[in-house]
Design a protein around this motif. Structure first.
Motif, PDB file in Angstrom:
ATOM      1  N   ILE A 109       0.855  -1.181   0.000  1.00 13.81           N
ATOM      2  CA  ILE A 109       0.000   0.000   0.000  1.00 13.81           C
ATOM      3  C   ILE A 109       0.895   1.236   0.000  1.00 13.81           C
ATOM      4  N   LYS A 110       0.861   1.976  -1.078  1.00 12.50           N
ATOM      5  CA  LYS A 110       1.633   3.209  -1.178  1.00 12.50           C
ATOM      6  C   LYS A 110       0.637   4.359  -1.226  1.00 12.50           C
ATOM      7  N   LEU A 111       0.681   5.201  -0.219  1.00 11.62           N
ATOM      8  CA  LEU A 111      -0.291   6.288  -0.197  1.00 11.62           C
ATOM      9  C   LEU A 111       0.351   7.599  -0.600  1.00 11.62           C
ATOM     10  N   LYS A 112      -0.482   8.450  -1.150  1.00 13.71           N
ATOM     11  CA  LYS A 112      -0.110   9.820  -1.465  1.00 13.71           C
ATOM     12  C   LYS A 112      -0.989  10.696  -0.592  1.00 13.71           C
ATOM     13  N   TYR A 115      -2.563  16.138   2.093  1.00 15.44           N
ATOM     14  CA  TYR A 115      -2.602  17.051   3.232  1.00 15.44           C
ATOM     15  C   TYR A 115      -1.198  17.472   3.661  1.00 15.44           C
ATOM     16  N   ARG A 116      -0.195  16.730   3.196  1.00 11.99           N
ATOM     17  CA  ARG A 116       1.184  17.001   3.585  1.00 11.99           C
ATOM     18  C   ARG A 116       2.059  17.045   2.337  1.00 11.99           C
ATOM     19  N   SER A 117       2.748  18.126   2.106  1.00 11.34           N
ATOM     20  CA  SER A 117       3.657  18.211   0.966  1.00 11.34           C
ATOM     21  C   SER A 117       5.036  17.726   1.398  1.00 11.34           C
ATOM     22  N   SER A 118       5.837  17.310   0.416  1.00  6.51           N
ATOM     23  CA  SER A 118       7.149  16.757   0.743  1.00  6.51           C
ATOM     24  C   SER A 118       8.087  16.904  -0.449  1.00  6.51           C
ATOM     25  N   GLU A 119       9.308  17.351  -0.198  1.00  7.68           N
ATOM     26  CA  GLU A 119      10.379  17.385  -1.197  1.00  7.68           C
ATOM     27  C   GLU A 119       9.908  17.944  -2.535  1.00  7.68           C
ATOM     28  N   ASN A 120       9.362  19.122  -2.524  1.00  9.18           N
ATOM     29  CA  ASN A 120       8.906  19.799  -3.728  1.00  9.18           C
ATOM     30  C   ASN A 120       7.762  19.078  -4.439  1.00  9.18           C
ATOM     31  N   GLU A 122       3.540  17.988  -4.233  1.00 16.70           N
ATOM     32  CA  GLU A 122       2.308  18.465  -3.606  1.00 16.70           C
ATOM     33  C   GLU A 122       1.731  17.438  -2.638  1.00 16.70           C
ATOM     34  N   PHE A 123       2.413  16.312  -2.469  1.00 15.18           N
ATOM     35  CA  PHE A 123       1.940  15.282  -1.560  1.00 15.18           C
ATOM     36  C   PHE A 123       3.127  14.589  -0.908  1.00 15.18           C
ATOM     37  N   GLU A 124       2.865  13.917   0.202  1.00  8.22           N
ATOM     38  CA  GLU A 124       3.864  13.080   0.869  1.00  8.22           C
ATOM     39  C   GLU A 124       3.564  11.634   0.509  1.00  8.22           C
ATOM     40  N   GLU A 125       4.579  10.908   0.101  1.00  7.90           N
ATOM     41  CA  GLU A 125       4.413   9.488  -0.233  1.00  7.90           C
ATOM     42  C   GLU A 125       4.935   8.640   0.915  1.00  7.90           C
ATOM     43  N   MET A 126       4.216   7.582   1.221  1.00  3.14           N
ATOM     44  CA  MET A 126       4.696   6.627   2.207  1.00  3.14           C
ATOM     45  C   MET A 126       3.985   5.297   2.025  1.00  3.14           C
ATOM     46  N   LYS A 161     -11.541   9.716  17.021  1.00  2.00           N
ATOM     47  CA  LYS A 161     -11.307  10.019  15.619  1.00  2.00           C
ATOM     48  C   LYS A 161     -10.887  11.482  15.498  1.00  2.00           C
ATOM     49  N   ILE A 162      -9.873  11.714  14.693  1.00  2.00           N
ATOM     50  CA  ILE A 162      -9.396  13.083  14.502  1.00  2.00           C
ATOM     51  C   ILE A 162     -10.452  13.874  13.742  1.00  2.00           C
ATOM     52  N   ASP A 163     -10.420  15.183  13.889  1.00  2.00           N
ATOM     53  CA  ASP A 163     -11.469  16.011  13.301  1.00  2.00           C
ATOM     54  C   ASP A 163     -11.107  16.530  11.908  1.00  2.00           C
ATOM     55  N   HIS A 164     -10.173  15.866  11.251  1.00  2.00           N
ATOM     56  CA  HIS A 164      -9.838  16.217   9.871  1.00  2.00           C
ATOM     57  C   HIS A 164      -9.592  14.916   9.115  1.00  2.00           C
ATOM     58  N   MET A 165      -9.355  14.991   7.838  1.00  2.00           N
ATOM     59  CA  MET A 165      -9.272  13.797   6.987  1.00  2.00           C
ATOM     60  C   MET A 165      -7.843  13.265   6.818  1.00  2.00           C
ATOM     61  N   ASP A 166      -6.869  13.849   7.477  1.00  2.00           N
ATOM     62  CA  ASP A 166      -5.480  13.418   7.385  1.00  2.00           C
ATOM     63  C   ASP A 166      -5.303  12.063   8.085  1.00  2.00           C
ATOM     64  N   ILE A 167      -4.128  11.457   7.929  1.00  2.00           N
ATOM     65  CA  ILE A 167      -3.855  10.211   8.643  1.00  2.00           C
ATOM     66  C   ILE A 167      -3.770  10.486  10.138  1.00  2.00           C
TER      67      ILE A 167
END
Length: 197
Positions: A109-112, A115-120, A122-126, A161-167
């Motif tokens: 599972i590779k998510l984009k 909500y978090r930008s990374s290394e130029n 528009e998204f953080e990959e993990m 549950k957190i009050d936003h849609m981020d991880i």
């Protein structure tokens, strides 16, 4: 290790609980190592070092009775090379807490995360990989770790549950009263495993 000792929190806990043992933490981030060592400076049974789990180096070989990885393996691209690197250290046992499935199915599972930008970008990959306990057991056996034990982590508190849609992990209860951990849209099947020679 590659994804960190989190500023020494895990090492600090273990050094308090087992005062007669010595603990070493390894993290990729020099900044976290400096922060953690400052927090641990009063302790004489632990220290943090900068290093990369995927390239630990021969200076660590035959130095440890056991190696523990906390919540990191599922965030690797795959488990074979990270486990190989731990086995090269030649510990008597290797313990891992990560995401596992008891069947013979694995999930890559590779998510984009937009909500978090990374290394130029528009998204953080993990990765949020879920590995098969059957497969990882066979892999440890191939490396000479023939005793294998596992147990699911069953959380005993409710996480809101957190009050936003981020991880961010939260719990939901089944009709049987069991708590399931979820982060964003993913169930988090945490297990502890120990492979020993």
């Amino acid at each position: 290790m590659r994804y960190g000792v989190r500023g020494g929190a895990n090492v600090s806990y273990l050094s308090n609980r087992y005062e007669n043992d010595y603990f070493v933490g390894i993290d990729l981030s020099q900044k976290l190592i400096e922060y953690g060592n400052e927090r641990l400076k009063e302790k004489n049974n632990c220290k943090l070092y900068q290093g990369d789990w995927l390239d630990l180096g021969s200076e660590w070989k035959d130095k440890f009775d056991g190696v523990i990885s906390f919540q990191a393996l599922s965030w690797m691209q795959e488990y074979q090379k990270p486990i190989d690197e731990l086995a090269k250290l030649n510990p008597k046992w290797i313990a891992v807490s990560s995401l596992f499935y008891e069947g013979d199915i694995e999930y890559t599972i590779k998510l984009k995360n937009y909500y978090r930008s990374s290394e130029n970008k528009e998204f953080e990959e993990m990765y949020y990989n879920v590995y098969s306990l059957i497969r990882i057991r066979k892999y440890f056996e191939k490396l000479g770790y023939n005793k294998f034990e596992f147990m699911p982590f069953e959380i005993d508190i409710d996480l809101p549950k957190i009050d936003h849609m981020d991880i961010g992990t939260y719990t939901v209860k089944t009709v049987e009263g069991k708590r399931l951990q979820i982060s964003a849209a993913l169930m988090m099947p945490w297990y502890f495993i120990v492979a020993s020679k």
